[in-house]
Design a protein around this motif. Structure first.
Motif, PDB file in Angstrom:
ATOM      1  N   ALA A 319     -93.073  26.849 -83.326  1.00 32.76           N
ATOM      2  CA  ALA A 319     -94.515  27.202 -82.771  1.00 32.76           C
ATOM      3  C   ALA A 319     -94.627  28.281 -81.939  1.00 32.76           C
ATOM      4  CB  ALA A 319     -95.101  25.719 -82.132  1.00 32.76           C
ATOM      5  N   VAL A 320     -93.706  28.623 -80.984  1.00 34.12           N
ATOM      6  CA  VAL A 320     -93.663  29.709 -79.846  1.00 34.12           C
ATOM      7  C   VAL A 320     -93.407  30.839 -80.804  1.00 34.12           C
ATOM      8  CG1 VAL A 320     -92.913  30.381 -77.838  1.00 34.12           C
ATOM      9  CG2 VAL A 320     -93.382  28.213 -78.183  1.00 34.12           C
ATOM     10  N   ASN A 325     -98.585  32.089 -85.865  1.00 36.36           N
ATOM     11  CA  ASN A 325     -98.898  30.787 -85.604  1.00 36.36           C
ATOM     12  C   ASN A 325     -99.818  30.407 -84.409  1.00 36.36           C
ATOM     13  OD1 ASN A 325     -98.334  27.817 -86.043  1.00 36.36           O
ATOM     14  ND2 ASN A 325     -97.633  28.020 -84.151  1.00 36.36           N
ATOM     15  N   ARG A 326    -100.839  29.498 -84.747  1.00 36.66           N
ATOM     16  CA  ARG A 326    -101.863  29.073 -83.617  1.00 36.66           C
ATOM     17  C   ARG A 326    -101.738  27.551 -83.712  1.00 36.66           C
ATOM     18  NH1 ARG A 326    -107.029  29.841 -84.351  1.00 36.66           N
ATOM     19  NH2 ARG A 326    -107.003  29.968 -86.434  1.00 36.66           N
ATOM     20  N   LEU A 327    -100.849  26.781 -84.448  1.00 33.59           N
ATOM     21  CA  LEU A 327    -100.830  25.457 -84.461  1.00 33.59           C
ATOM     22  C   LEU A 327     -99.917  24.649 -83.406  1.00 33.59           C
ATOM     23  CD1 LEU A 327    -101.684  22.596 -85.695  1.00 33.59           C
ATOM     24  CD2 LEU A 327    -100.083  23.123 -87.493  1.00 33.59           C
ATOM     25  N   LEU A 366     -96.572  25.114 -90.263  1.00 37.02           N
ATOM     26  CA  LEU A 366     -97.329  25.454 -89.156  1.00 37.02           C
ATOM     27  C   LEU A 366     -98.173  26.858 -89.495  1.00 37.02           C
ATOM     28  CD1 LEU A 366     -94.354  25.865 -86.621  1.00 37.02           C
ATOM     29  CD2 LEU A 366     -96.464  24.364 -86.435  1.00 37.02           C
ATOM     30  N   TYR A 367     -97.695  27.497 -90.550  1.00 34.31           N
ATOM     31  CA  TYR A 367     -98.357  28.519 -91.034  1.00 34.31           C
ATOM     32  C   TYR A 367     -99.858  27.948 -92.032  1.00 34.31           C
ATOM     33  CZ  TYR A 367     -95.501  32.537 -89.530  1.00 34.31           C
ATOM     34  OH  TYR A 367     -95.189  33.212 -88.896  1.00 34.31           O
ATOM     35  N   ILE A 368     -99.325  27.019 -92.896  1.00 34.71           N
ATOM     36  CA  ILE A 368    -100.382  26.434 -93.695  1.00 34.71           C
ATOM     37  C   ILE A 368    -101.533  25.888 -92.765  1.00 34.71           C
ATOM     38  CG2 ILE A 368    -100.905  24.634 -95.327  1.00 34.71           C
ATOM     39  CD1 ILE A 368     -98.141  25.056 -96.513  1.00 34.71           C
TER      40      ILE A 368
END
Length: 420
Positions: A319-320, A325-327, A366-368
């Motif tokens: 995620a980092v 990615n913003r999730l 994460l991207y979806i």
């Protein structure tokens, strides 16, 4: 719908024994034996749910602590699959989607286009969350219903195609897993395995539980793996010594107890399966049928459960480091094992291959999730879903474990957007 909602509200621990008791009677099982089988299924579900709840309640605080400790400031929050389920069941498409899914399954069975009898009604939310988002974005209730049905059709197809392999690997007869989250990632697992088989060195790594136990003895047994992984998660969470040791013992207990609860459920299931097989073969000698089940039966494998736990810190790291990615992974971190449980037979239950597949799957998720967050949040508002008090009203939402954050769910949502 009042009747269906009443049954759904009972939860799988009560709903499934009732369904299996009625099925047993339909298959001419004596009432006493039918009651025993249904009760074993119910007791198995209660045991599985208790142990999974123990895992979630133990791992959840550790995951939250990791999020705070590593100061992950991402703008989309994962509220967990229960919130996604509430959105799916709270959408205006529900009356049409539920009866549509049941009718489609009956028609396909009549046409011999599927072998799966999908009685796993509780998990219809996985299809309906996709339909709910489509309806929210398009304003077209029928487009939402069609989206749910398309997701259901693809999942049924995968369930039929994977049934024999999963039955053999997990030693489960006569059942399939039309789980709208897990099934969709099977092609990802197959593709990863195909790639690994062509990489010298990596393809020769043996990391299935049996090989690990044989090589490392007591240190390779499920309870030891659980204790080590639980301890590692506690350390990463910054817990004190007592809390670290407690988490280690708890995860070890889950690794040992969960398979035993699955065995109880399967004992009851086998009574009904054998009766159903005899009954159906007499009337449909050229047909084979599968009874649909939840993938909770599959995560008890040490390779799947251990890899799911290792994916918790890995997912936070992804995620980092993933650009764009913003999730923020949060509530669903403890449920990651569900995402690749059906992939395991195609990856030879190899934990290295499962871990690599987990990284690929979580990258997609994460991207979806980042891409569909606006629609997911609108669907939550439309369904009047109650969110945890810690969530700000302006926060966008997208969960990790659910139909909408699968590649198929994303494709359906995007196509529906073009059509509307």
């Amino acid at each position: 719908m009042e009747l269906i909602n009443w049954v759904i509200d009972l939860g799988p621990s009560v709903m499934m024994p009732i369904i299996f008791f009625l099925l047993a009677l339909c298959f001419r099982v004596p009432i006493g034996k039918a009651f025993k089988a249904a009760m074993l299924v119910g007791i198995g579900f209660v045991g599985i749910n208790l142990i999974i709840t123990l895992l979630l309640e133990s791992i959840g605080p550790a995951a939250e602590s990791m999020v705070e400790r590593f100061n992950l400031n991402l703008t989309i929050i994962d509220p967990g699959w229960p919130v996604a389920a509430a959105i799916g069941w709270g959408s205006p498409i529900v009356p049409f989607a539920v009866f549509g899914l049941i009718l489609v399954n009956i028609i396909l069975l009549f046409l011999k286009a599927t072998k799966t009898v999908n009685i796993d009604i509780f998990n219809f939310w996985i299809f309906m969350i996709v339909g709910a988002i489509v309806y929210t974005l398009s304003g077209n209730i029928w487009l939402g219903v069609i989206a749910s049905i398309v997701h259901f059709l693809v999942t049924l197809y995968i369930a039929d195609k994977t049934a024999s392999r999963i039955q053999e690997d997990y030693q489960l007869k006569g059942i399939s897993f039309p789980h709208g989250t897990t099934a969709i990632f099977v092609p990802v697992g197959i593709a990863i395995n195909w790639i690994i088989e062509r990489i010298p060195g990596l393809r020769d790594v043996k990391a299935d539980p049996e090989t690990v136990t044989k090589k490392f003895g007591i240190f390779g047994e499920p309870m030891t793996l659980g204790a080590l992984i639980g301890t590692l998660l506690g350390i990463l969470a910054g817990f004190d010594v007592a809390a670290v040791l407690t988490l280690g013992i708890t995860v070890a207990a889950v690794m040992v107890l969960l398979p035993k609860m699955v065995d109880v459920l399967v004992e009851g299931l086998n009574i009904i399966r054998e009766a159903a097989e005899t009954f159906l073969k007499r009337r449909f000698p050229d047909r084979e049928f599968y009874i649909a089940m939840d993938t909770a039966l599959l995560i008890a494998r040490p390779s799947v459960l251990a890899t799911g736990l290792l994916m918790i810190p890995t997912t936070l790291l992804l995620a980092v480091i993933l650009p764009g990615n913003r999730l923020l992974p949060f509530t669903d971190l403890a449920s990651l094992s569900f995402l690749f449980a059906m992939c395991a037979p195609y990856l030879k239950q190899n934990m290295v291959r499962l871990y690599i597949t987990g990284i690929a799957i979580m990258t997609l998720v994460l991207y979806i999730g980042t891409d569909i967050a606006a629609g997911f949040t609108e669907a939550a508002n439309l369904s009047n879903v109650a969110l945890p008090s810690s969530f700000h009203k302006e926060t966008e939402l997208a969960n990790l474990v659910g139909g909408a954050t699968t590649p198929l769910g994303w494709i359906i949502i995007k196509i529906a957007g073009l059509l509307s």
